[in-house]
Design a protein around this motif. Structure first.
Motif, PDB file in Angstrom:
ATOM      1  N   ILE A  75       0.836  -1.204   0.000  1.00 48.96           N
ATOM      2  CA  ILE A  75       0.000   0.000   0.000  1.00 48.96           C
ATOM      3  C   ILE A  75       0.873   1.257   0.000  1.00 48.96           C
ATOM      4  O   ILE A  75       0.662   2.177  -0.789  1.00 48.96           O
ATOM      5  CB  ILE A  75      -0.965   0.013   1.211  1.00 48.96           C
ATOM      6  N   TYR A  76       1.859   1.305   0.890  1.00 47.36           N
ATOM      7  CA  TYR A  76       2.737   2.472   0.957  1.00 47.36           C
ATOM      8  C   TYR A  76       3.530   2.633  -0.334  1.00 47.36           C
ATOM      9  O   TYR A  76       3.712   3.742  -0.827  1.00 47.36           O
ATOM     10  CB  TYR A  76       3.686   2.366   2.148  1.00 47.36           C
ATOM     11  N   SER A  77       4.008   1.538  -0.924  1.00 48.59           N
ATOM     12  CA  SER A  77       4.775   1.610  -2.170  1.00 48.59           C
ATOM     13  C   SER A  77       3.916   2.147  -3.302  1.00 48.59           C
ATOM     14  O   SER A  77       4.359   2.995  -4.080  1.00 48.59           O
ATOM     15  CB  SER A  77       5.325   0.231  -2.546  1.00 48.59           C
ATOM     16  N   GLU A  78       2.674   1.664  -3.408  1.00 50.87           N
ATOM     17  CA  GLU A  78       1.786   2.156  -4.458  1.00 50.87           C
ATOM     18  C   GLU A  78       1.461   3.640  -4.285  1.00 50.87           C
ATOM     19  O   GLU A  78       1.185   4.335  -5.249  1.00 50.87           O
ATOM     20  CB  GLU A  78       0.502   1.333  -4.508  1.00 50.87           C
ATOM     21  N   ALA A  79       1.520   4.122  -3.052  1.00 56.49           N
ATOM     22  CA  ALA A  79       1.257   5.535  -2.782  1.00 56.49           C
ATOM     23  C   ALA A  79       2.519   6.386  -2.935  1.00 56.49           C
ATOM     24  O   ALA A  79       2.484   7.599  -2.719  1.00 56.49           O
ATOM     25  CB  ALA A  79       0.691   5.701  -1.375  1.00 56.49           C
ATOM     26  N   GLY A  80       3.644   5.754  -3.300  1.00 54.27           N
ATOM     27  CA  GLY A  80       4.891   6.494  -3.495  1.00 54.27           C
ATOM     28  C   GLY A  80       5.714   6.678  -2.243  1.00 54.27           C
ATOM     29  O   GLY A  80       6.611   7.524  -2.208  1.00 54.27           O
ATOM     30  N   HIS A  81       5.429   5.898  -1.208  1.00 55.34           N
ATOM     31  CA  HIS A  81       6.163   5.990   0.064  1.00 55.34           C
ATOM     32  C   HIS A  81       6.662   4.606   0.466  1.00 55.34           C
ATOM     33  O   HIS A  81       6.155   4.019   1.426  1.00 55.34           O
ATOM     34  CB  HIS A  81       5.274   6.549   1.174  1.00 55.34           C
ATOM     35  N   PRO A  82       7.631   4.072  -0.266  1.00 53.97           N
ATOM     36  CA  PRO A  82       8.076   2.709   0.043  1.00 53.97           C
ATOM     37  C   PRO A  82       8.690   2.604   1.438  1.00 53.97           C
ATOM     38  O   PRO A  82       9.398   3.504   1.881  1.00 53.97           O
ATOM     39  CB  PRO A  82       9.105   2.405  -1.040  1.00 53.97           C
ATOM     40  N   VAL A  83       8.341   1.555   2.111  1.00 53.12           N
ATOM     41  CA  VAL A  83       8.944   1.215   3.401  1.00 53.12           C
ATOM     42  C   VAL A  83       9.475  -0.208   3.263  1.00 53.12           C
ATOM     43  O   VAL A  83       8.971  -0.983   2.457  1.00 53.12           O
ATOM     44  CB  VAL A  83       7.932   1.294   4.572  1.00 53.12           C
ATOM     45  N   PRO A  84      10.500  -0.533   4.020  1.00 53.26           N
ATOM     46  CA  PRO A  84      11.013  -1.897   3.910  1.00 53.26           C
ATOM     47  C   PRO A  84       9.986  -2.916   4.380  1.00 53.26           C
ATOM     48  O   PRO A  84       9.151  -2.623   5.225  1.00 53.26           O
ATOM     49  CB  PRO A  84      12.247  -1.890   4.813  1.00 53.26           C
ATOM     50  N   ARG A  85      10.037  -4.090   3.813  1.00 57.46           N
ATOM     51  CA  ARG A  85       9.175  -5.179   4.276  1.00 57.46           C
ATOM     52  C   ARG A  85       9.939  -5.913   5.361  1.00 57.46           C
ATOM     53  O   ARG A  85      10.892  -6.633   5.086  1.00 57.46           O
ATOM     54  CB  ARG A  85       8.824  -6.119   3.131  1.00 57.46           C
ATOM     55  N   ILE A  86       9.566  -5.662   6.585  1.00 59.42           N
ATOM     56  CA  ILE A  86      10.276  -6.198   7.741  1.00 59.42           C
ATOM     57  C   ILE A  86       9.268  -6.796   8.719  1.00 59.42           C
ATOM     58  O   ILE A  86       8.078  -6.503   8.641  1.00 59.42           O
ATOM     59  CB  ILE A  86      11.091  -5.094   8.450  1.00 59.42           C
ATOM     60  N   PRO A  87       9.752  -7.618   9.670  1.00 54.90           N
ATOM     61  CA  PRO A  87       8.837  -8.137  10.692  1.00 54.90           C
ATOM     62  C   PRO A  87       8.186  -6.998  11.471  1.00 54.90           C
ATOM     63  O   PRO A  87       8.731  -5.898  11.577  1.00 54.90           O
ATOM     64  CB  PRO A  87       9.749  -8.967  11.601  1.00 54.90           C
ATOM     65  N   THR A  88       7.028  -7.265  12.016  1.00 56.40           N
ATOM     66  CA  THR A  88       6.255  -6.239  12.722  1.00 56.40           C
ATOM     67  C   THR A  88       7.074  -5.496  13.770  1.00 56.40           C
ATOM     68  O   THR A  88       7.026  -4.276  13.841  1.00 56.40           O
ATOM     69  CB  THR A  88       5.028  -6.878  13.401  1.00 56.40           C
ATOM     70  N   ASP A  89       7.838  -6.207  14.570  1.00 56.50           N
ATOM     71  CA  ASP A  89       8.602  -5.531  15.630  1.00 56.50           C
ATOM     72  C   ASP A  89       9.691  -4.631  15.053  1.00 56.50           C
ATOM     73  O   ASP A  89      10.169  -3.733  15.719  1.00 56.50           O
ATOM     74  CB  ASP A  89       9.180  -6.518  16.625  1.00 56.50           C
ATOM     75  N   GLY A  90      10.073  -4.817  13.809  1.00 57.06           N
ATOM     76  CA  GLY A  90      11.080  -3.976  13.178  1.00 57.06           C
ATOM     77  C   GLY A  90      10.621  -2.563  12.925  1.00 57.06           C
ATOM     78  O   GLY A  90      11.428  -1.645  12.810  1.00 57.06           O
ATOM     79  N   PHE A  91       9.298  -2.326  12.823  1.00 59.32           N
ATOM     80  CA  PHE A  91       8.804  -0.983  12.576  1.00 59.32           C
ATOM     81  C   PHE A  91       9.191  -0.032  13.714  1.00 59.32           C
ATOM     82  O   PHE A  91       9.371   1.151  13.501  1.00 59.32           O
ATOM     83  CB  PHE A  91       7.282  -0.971  12.399  1.00 59.32           C
TER      84      PHE A  91
END
Length: 82
Positions: free
Chosen positions: A25-41
């Motif tokens: 969702i974030y990538s499609e909106a132009g704001h890529p975030v890494p795909r990481i485990p939940t606790d990594g956020f």
């Protein structure tokens, strides 16, 4: 469509888990975030924790083992909730 772990050769809109959903969702909106485990956020300097009263649409809602995105209505959308 929820699968843990999801097959990465399938579009996230067809098969996903919560972190892949947020990443997509974030990538499609132009704001890529890494795909990481939940606790990594919690470790990403891109994000900061805010009180519930200051949360805005598009903010991540993170709780043990899951992540979703806050909607303008106040609902949370995620790979398992919509």
């Amino acid at each position: 469509r929820y699968r843990l772990p999801p097959r990465l050769d399938v579009p996230f809109t067809q098969e996903t888990d919560c972190t892949r959903f947020v990443h997509g969702i974030y990538s499609e909106a132009g704001h890529p975030v890494p795909r990481i485990p939940t606790d990594g956020f919690f470790c990403l300097s891109t994000f900061k924790e805010v009180p519930d009263s200051q949360a805005l649409a598009g903010d991540l809602v993170i709780y043990p083992g899951h992540v979703g995105i806050l909607q303008k209505s106040g609902r949370v959308i995620s790979a398992t909730l919509g």
